[in-house]
Design an enzyme around this catalytic site. Structure first.
Site, PDB file in Angstrom:
ATOM      1  N   ASP A 134     -14.828  -7.502  14.024  1.00  0.00           N
ATOM      2  CA  ASP A 134     -14.006  -8.355  13.153  1.00  0.00           C
ATOM      3  C   ASP A 134     -14.296  -9.847  13.266  1.00  0.00           C
ATOM      4  OD1 ASP A 134     -11.967  -8.826  11.214  1.00  0.00           O
ATOM      5  OD2 ASP A 134     -10.596  -9.344  12.811  1.00  0.00           O
ATOM      6  N   CYS A 188     -12.684   5.433  -6.471  1.00  0.00           N
ATOM      7  CA  CYS A 188     -11.473   4.802  -7.011  1.00  0.00           C
ATOM      8  C   CYS A 188     -11.311   5.144  -8.493  1.00  0.00           C
ATOM      9  CB  CYS A 188     -11.543   3.275  -6.865  1.00  0.00           C
ATOM     10  SG  CYS A 188     -11.139   2.667  -5.209  1.00  0.00           S
ATOM     11  N   CYS A 198      -0.123  -5.495  -5.976  1.00  0.00           N
ATOM     12  CA  CYS A 198      -0.256  -6.670  -5.110  1.00  0.00           C
ATOM     13  C   CYS A 198       0.789  -7.714  -5.490  1.00  0.00           C
ATOM     14  CB  CYS A 198      -1.657  -7.266  -5.221  1.00  0.00           C
ATOM     15  SG  CYS A 198      -1.867  -8.753  -4.205  1.00  0.00           S
ATOM     16  N   CYS A 245       0.188  -7.583   5.461  1.00  0.00           N
ATOM     17  CA  CYS A 245       0.790  -6.929   4.297  1.00  0.00           C
ATOM     18  C   CYS A 245       0.104  -5.584   4.094  1.00  0.00           C
ATOM     19  CB  CYS A 245       0.621  -7.808   3.059  1.00  0.00           C
ATOM     20  SG  CYS A 245       1.283  -7.094   1.536  1.00  0.00           S
ATOM     21  N   CYS A 248      -1.119  -2.873  -0.644  1.00  0.00           N
ATOM     22  CA  CYS A 248      -2.264  -2.265  -1.338  1.00  0.00           C
ATOM     23  C   CYS A 248      -2.731  -0.979  -0.674  1.00  0.00           C
ATOM     24  CB  CYS A 248      -3.411  -3.267  -1.459  1.00  0.00           C
ATOM     25  SG  CYS A 248      -4.105  -3.807   0.113  1.00  0.00           S
ATOM     26  N   CYS A 252      -2.039   3.249  -2.408  1.00  0.00           N
ATOM     27  CA  CYS A 252      -3.325   3.904  -2.671  1.00  0.00           C
ATOM     28  C   CYS A 252      -3.184   5.431  -2.608  1.00  0.00           C
ATOM     29  CB  CYS A 252      -4.354   3.447  -1.640  1.00  0.00           C
ATOM     30  SG  CYS A 252      -5.968   4.244  -1.820  1.00  0.00           S
TER      31      CYS A 252
END
Length: 383
Positions: A134, A188, A198, A245, A248, A252
């Site tokens: 990361d 997707c 969002c 958050c 999203c 999904c």
């Protein structure tokens, strides 16, 4: 040693040490990502937390000149909290995003990658490696996508077949020329649920097959980590979020029914992951470190968490917090905390709250805080 045999041994060992998915990718230049990053820069979509130049982020051999391959790993984390505490009118609670529920994932993935590194170097003594989790220059998502861990969805998360998008990612550059794994096909389709859900419109769909793009400047996950005043446009969207958050990911379809409790390190302490808001306003640096220091969500210190707790109390219009807010207005040395406390008092809007703002204004000298106090008084009038 044969490369194919070594690859199989690494995969087997990865399972033994608690790596849920592993994939192998080439160390070629990430050409498409480079163009996306340039576009991101032009549009000012960056968060400012990114490390390195665009070249360093897309050319692995700038980071490890000998690099021929990249090993990508993924560890699954829970999406549901067992025994989650419920807030009451007298004790409202905030929430940390799922990615910060347990032990800081940077430490856990670093541990797994270091074990993998030792395993490889016992078999290939002249192996050269570089580990990143990361905070490195490479895009964990771009590497994971190329290595077949999953595909990059419109929510800008890697979506895996087994664990949805609830996975942490890390990687290792190496000079060993592994045969790359095949990327996973994006599935997707026409779904836009994450984009539509969002809260701040941070997700952008460019209509192509390669996932979406994110405007980090509008993303709640980024905004909750900033240290300055929260732009007013977003305060009403934060709700009771203290860090990050999950919207999203929650909407999904690929995450429906997904909840894995594989690693004890990632199990949340409910009182830390969903803490009471008012005690956060009074918490000392030492207490904060003791209670939250092991979590990824503590990396920016207590100030952003306290500011977000104030916004959450305003969201709840929590009259039981007025005494704490008055105390902050009178004594806290930090303008962001005093100003946000004034805004929160305005959201609560009772006579006592308005009186507290007016009294504090007589002694306040900071222009930004005075501006927030005026804003608070205006909010109280609207109420």
């Amino acid at each position: 040693m044969q490369i194919d045999k070594l690859k199989d041994e690494i995969k087997e060992y990865a399972k033994e040490i608690g790596i849920d998915k592993i994939g192998f990718a080439s160390a070629d230049v990430f050409g498409e990502l480079r163009e996306r990053l340039r576009r991101q820069q032009e549009l000012n979509y960056q968060s400012g937390f990114e490390k390195g130049s665009i070249e360093e982020r897309t050319e692995p051999q700038r980071l490890l000149p000998e690099a021929q391959s990249i090993i990508s790993i993924a560890l699954a984390y829970p999406s549901r909290m067992k025994n989650a505490p419920k807030g009451t009118k007298a004790d409202r609670r905030g929430i940390f995003a799922r990615a910060s529920w347990g032990m800081d994932y940077h430490l856990v993935l670093q541990d797994r990658l270091e074990k993998l590194d030792s395993f490889i170097k016992k078999r290939v003594p002249d192996a050269v490696t570089k580990i990143m989790v990361d905070t490195g220059e490479l895009s964990d998502r771009a590497v994971a996508e190329r290595a077949g861990i999953g595909y990059s969805g419109k929510n800008c998360a890697i979506i895996t077949k087994e664990f949805g998008s609830f996975v942490y990612l890390g990687e290792m550059l190496t000079n060993i020329p592994f045969i790359p794994d095949e990327p996973v096909e994006d599935s997707c389709g026409d779904c836009r649920k994450c984009i539509e859900a969002c809260p701040t419109g941070a997700l952008i769909d460019h209509g192509g097959p390669k996932g979406g793009q994110i405007n980090a400047q509008r993303c709640i996950s980024f905004l909750t980590q900033t240290k300055d005043f929260m732009p007013e446009e977003f305060r009403g969207k934060i709700g009771n979020r203290l860090y990050g958050c999950d919207t999203c990911q929650q909407v999904c379809p690929k995450n429906k029914g997904i909840d894995f409790h594989i690693h004890k390190e990632f199990e949340p302490d409910p009182e830390a992951a969903k803490p009471k808001l008012k005690p956060l306003l009074r918490i000392s640096n030492r207490e904060f470190k003791e209670k939250f220091g092991y979590m990824a969500g503590s990396w920016r210190g207590k100030k952003p968490i306290q500011r977000n707790a104030l916004i959450a109390l305003g969201h709840f219009k929590d009259e039981t917090a007025i005494e704490d807010l008055k105390e902050l207005l009178r004594k806290d040395p930090r303008p962001v905390i005093r100003g946000t406390a004034a805004w929160t008092l305005g959201k609560i809007g009772t006579e006592e709250a308005v009186k507290a703002i007016n009294e504090a204004m007589e002694k306040e000298t900071d222009e930004q805080v005075l501006y927030e106090m005026e804003k608070g008084l205006d909010l109280a009038k609207i109420k």
